[in-house]
Design a protein around this motif. Structure first.
Motif, short mmCIF file in Angstrom:
data_model
loop_
_atom_site.label_atom_id
_atom_site.label_comp_id
_atom_site.label_asym_id
_atom_site.label_seq_id
_atom_site.Cartn_x
_atom_site.Cartn_y
_atom_site.Cartn_z
N TRP B 30 -6.32 -34.93 39.67
CA TRP B 30 -5.87 -33.55 39.76
C TRP B 30 -6.94 -32.59 39.24
O TRP B 30 -7.23 -31.55 39.81
CB TRP B 30 -4.57 -33.39 38.96
N MET B 31 -7.56 -33.03 38.13
CA MET B 31 -8.63 -32.26 37.51
C MET B 31 -9.80 -32.11 38.49
O MET B 31 -10.33 -31.01 38.68
CB MET B 31 -9.09 -33.04 36.28
N VAL B 32 -10.17 -33.21 39.13
CA VAL B 32 -11.29 -33.18 40.07
C VAL B 32 -10.97 -32.30 41.27
O VAL B 32 -11.76 -31.43 41.65
CB VAL B 32 -11.64 -34.62 40.52
N VAL B 33 -9.79 -32.49 41.85
CA VAL B 33 -9.41 -31.73 43.04
C VAL B 33 -9.36 -30.23 42.72
O VAL B 33 -9.88 -29.42 43.48
CB VAL B 33 -8.05 -32.23 43.58
N THR B 34 -8.78 -29.90 41.59
CA THR B 34 -8.67 -28.49 41.22
C THR B 34 -10.05 -27.86 41.00
O THR B 34 -10.30 -26.71 41.36
CB THR B 34 -7.82 -28.33 39.95
N THR B 35 -10.95 -28.66 40.40
CA THR B 35 -12.31 -28.17 40.18
C THR B 35 -12.99 -27.81 41.49
O THR B 35 -13.69 -26.81 41.59
CB THR B 35 -13.14 -29.23 39.44
N VAL B 64 -17.51 -24.51 38.92
CA VAL B 64 -18.47 -25.06 37.96
C VAL B 64 -19.54 -24.01 37.67
O VAL B 64 -19.88 -23.77 36.51
CB VAL B 64 -19.11 -26.35 38.53
N LYS B 65 -20.03 -23.38 38.73
CA LYS B 65 -21.04 -22.32 38.56
C LYS B 65 -20.49 -21.21 37.68
O LYS B 65 -21.12 -20.78 36.71
CB LYS B 65 -21.41 -21.73 39.94
N ASN B 66 -19.28 -20.82 38.02
CA ASN B 66 -18.61 -19.78 37.28
C ASN B 66 -18.52 -20.14 35.79
O ASN B 66 -18.84 -19.34 34.91
CB ASN B 66 -17.21 -19.60 37.88
N LEU B 67 -18.11 -21.38 35.53
CA LEU B 67 -17.94 -21.84 34.16
C LEU B 67 -19.25 -21.76 33.40
O LEU B 67 -19.32 -21.27 32.27
CB LEU B 67 -17.43 -23.29 34.17
N ILE B 68 -20.31 -22.24 34.03
CA ILE B 68 -21.59 -22.31 33.33
C ILE B 68 -22.23 -20.94 33.18
O ILE B 68 -22.83 -20.63 32.15
CB ILE B 68 -22.52 -23.31 34.05
N GLN B 69 -22.08 -20.10 34.21
CA GLN B 69 -22.74 -18.80 34.15
C GLN B 69 -21.94 -17.75 33.39
O GLN B 69 -22.50 -16.93 32.67
CB GLN B 69 -23.04 -18.30 35.57
N GLU B 70 -20.63 -17.77 33.54
CA GLU B 70 -19.81 -16.71 32.96
C GLU B 70 -19.38 -17.01 31.53
O GLU B 70 -18.99 -16.10 30.81
CB GLU B 70 -18.55 -16.49 33.82
N GLY B 249 -9.39 -23.00 38.04
CA GLY B 249 -10.60 -23.65 38.55
C GLY B 249 -11.61 -23.92 37.44
O GLY B 249 -11.94 -25.08 37.15
N PRO B 250 -12.10 -22.87 36.76
CA PRO B 250 -13.05 -23.10 35.66
C PRO B 250 -12.44 -23.94 34.53
O PRO B 250 -13.14 -24.74 33.91
CB PRO B 250 -13.35 -21.68 35.17
#
Lengths: 363, 283
Positions: B30-35, B64-70, B249-250
């Motif tokens: 679920w974690m993977v799909v949601t990501t 993932v981009k959002n998480l790392i950049q934001e 998502g993030p």
């Protein structure tokens, strides 16, 4: 090479007094066996000599030096444990070299000694293996090797053969004896097996309840046991015992029980005189009994009923009942008797033992 | 008969096993799909024509981009790693030595002390964080990594001690006695004989301690406040849930990336770790 001297040695745990006033001299190059039932204090005594157990009171000397407060490493001893205690993460070579490495021996000296010990024990091919890849007998050899590379002053053995199967045990017993002749190192050996004790020991120390019962050469213990316990512990099958009354008639002492009337031999007459009219314990070894012939004097024979016949090939063990007593006799293999048959047994009057009924000391 | 046995095995062994595995792995899935799911798909109502909750037709790495950049996710990872590693090392060192002492040395109250240490482990963190917060304030280490590095051992040391005590007890005492007769001091016997044999136990204690500190939430939540000091579990939750808005998502991307190091550690040491749980090698 060393002499070990135990003087009034005691060990008390919280509630038990495990070793009581043990005095013992182990001479240089001697192989002494401590034997007794479990809980008799033999292992505790050995562990005190090793320095693994604190001494409550008394003194241990190795040669002239009191070692009471020396840590095990400084006593210059080697010990072989019942469960071998091989270091599982090291090869056989490293197991044997460990003690030498700890003592900072030069590398080539270590190599030389390990090879030499491996030669003596026939384990050259195993040096690269790990303990778990070895059989029980091989592990035992490695444990021995680990002890002998050090050239210690004293070897201590704590029931080293009891984890081996019966056949291997006999084989290793012989090898141990051979090894001792070859190395001539003072050795103290603990076992609960009286056969091991008798076959290995120059002298045997019989212990019970923390007390030394008797110290002597094997045949001395067998022939002249100091008390009832030693008499029953040494020898297989065990000595027969019967409660008898000492009775005097016509100036001669007789030992009497239901179905049993035996003239006490002249040598024992004087010693038993003061027991006249009292009860004592009579002991006779199975091998001092035989099936009576017409030539046997009536006052050294008795009638019995055969209950069990155990043919062993080289001998036959007869379990017979005489009056209330169950007696084992070791008789000639040619003897033909059947269960429930009446048989007359003769005993060797020179090999009778008498014990005080209260103190259990030999008379 | 054989047919019947096979049927039974399916019913009583494979079926429960499959359900068990499914139950355990589903959250990860679920974690993977949601990501990987784009926002548009993520917030699609259940009665939408293309509603498909269990897979995605349009995978993306936007979250993932959002998480790392934001967010400060990289900093959080670094914090978590540092705190978990140092706390684990401290706890292992203390736990191994204390476990050895409790298992091997005969001294008065050894049993009592062992039980005492176990009981401290049973005191819940939700109770302990209140007095600990006071202490941390007094020492002025709040909002620094030390707040966690020094408080995690309060539950990790009892845990490691207890685990190591059990492990040391399975190693035959004679090995050590033999080493001491062979010429080793107690320290050398420990170092050369007992510790190498105890490696599986030490590793499993370490893995557990590391995981416990990695996942720890309450202390991290209470003792750290600035975003750049936070650990992953707290950072993700506090920065990606704003009011009643969940940035699923993030959030899931953070959870996924955050669980990778732990999974990696486990798989790397799995053999030792199993040996540590099931007892030592026999001498």
């Amino acid at each position: 090479m060393a002499r070990v001297l135990l003087t009034r040695l005691n060990k008390k745990y919280d509630e038990t007094h495990a070793v009581k006033d043990v005095n013992l001299e182990i001479r240089d190059r001697e192989f002494v066996v401590l034997v007794g039932p479990s809980g008799c204090g033999k292992t505790t005594t050995l562990r005190m000599v090793a320095g693994l157990e604190e001494i409550t009171s008394g003194e241990i000397r190795i040669d002239e030096r009191v070692v009471n407060d020396l840590p095990p490493m400084d006593r210059d001893i080697a010990m072989v444990f019942q469960n071998y205690a091989l270091y599982p993460h090291m090869s056989v070579y490293d197991n044997m070299a460990f003690g030498l490495k700890m003592r900072k021996f030069a590398r080539d000296e270590i190599e030389k000694r390990v090879r030499q010990a491996a030669d003596i024990l026939g384990i050259q091919a195993l040096l690269a293996r790990r303990p778990r890849q070895l059989s029980g007998g091989q592990r035992q050899r490695v444990a021995l090797g680990r002890a002998i590379v050090r050239h210690p002053r004293v070897f201590l053995f704590d029931e080293p053969l009891s984890n081996l199967d019966a056949k291997l045990r006999v084989q290793m017993r012989v090898e141990l004896k051979r090894l001792h002749h070859r190395l001539e190192t003072t050795a103290i050996y603990v076992t609960h097996d009286q056969v091991e004790a008798m076959t290995l020991g120059d002298r045997v120390v019989v212990m019970k309840d923390g007390l030394v019962q008797q110290v002597g050469e094997p045949l001395e213990l067998y022939g002249l046991p100091a008390n009832l316990f030693v008499a029953s512990f040494i020898g297989s099958p065990a000595m027969n015992f019967a409660e008898v009354a000492v009775a005097e008639s016509h100036g001669v002492l007789w030992a009497e029980a239901a179905g049993l009337r035996i003239r006490i031999p002249p040598k024992k007459q004087a010693a038993l005189a003061r027991y006249a009219g009292q009860r004592v314990t009579l002991g006779v070894r199975p091998e001092a009994l035989r099936v009576a012939t017409g030539a046997d004097a009536a006052d050294h024979a008795f009638d019995s009923t055969v209950e069990v016949v155990e043919p062993l090939g080289n001998e036959i063990l007869l379990d017979v009942r005489a009056g209330a007593n169950l007696i084992v006799a070791r008789v000639d293999p040619a003897t033909r008797v059947k269960v429930q048959e009446r048989v007359r047994l003769a005993l060797d009057p020179e090999r009778l033992h008498f014990f005080d009924a209260k103190t259990e000391a030999a008379i | 008969m054989i047919e019947g046995a096979k049927w039974r095995k399916w019913l009583w062994f494979y079926l429960p096993l499959a359900m068990f595995i499914l139950g355990l792995l589903f959250p990860f899935y679920w974690m993977v799909v949601t990501t990987l799911r784009p926002d548009g798909e993520l917030y699609r109502p259940w009665n939408h024509a293309q509603y498909a909750p269990f897979w995605t037709s349009d995978p993306t790495l936007d979250h993932v981009k959002n998480l790392i950049q934001e967010t400060l996710f990289g900093v959080w990872m670094w914090n978590t790693m540092l705190i978990a590693l140092v706390a684990t090392l401290i706890s292992l060192l203390c736990g191994v030595i204390a476990g050895y002492a409790l298992a091997r040395l005969r001294f008065r109250y050894a049993g009592l002390l062992g039980t005492g240490i176990f009981i401290t482990y049973l005191v819940p963190q939700t109770l302990l964080f209140i007095p600990l917060a006071e202490i941390i304030r007094n020492y002025r280490i709040g909002d620094t990594p030390w707040a966690l590095i020094l408080t995690y051992p309060t539950f990790l040391i009892p845990f490691c001690t207890w685990l190591m005590m059990g492990y040391f007890k399975t190693i035959p005492k004679e090995l050590e006695e033999c080493a001491r007769i062979d010429g080793a001091t107690r320290w050398q016997a420990m170092l050369y004989i007992i510790f190498p044999i105890a490696v599986p136990g030490i590793l499993s204690a370490g893995i557990f301690a590391f995981t416990l500190s990695w996942n720890e939430f309450i202390y991290a939540l209470v003792f750290l406040s600035s975003p750049e000091q936070k650990t992953v579990p707290v950072g993700v939750v506090s920065e990606l849930i704003r009011g009643d808005v969940f940035y699923w998502g993030p959030l899931m991307a953070g959870a996924l990336l955050g669980s990778i190091p732990v999974a990696f550690v486990y798989s790397f040491f799995v053999e030792h770790y199993v040996a540590g749980m099931t007892g030592s090698v026999k001498g």
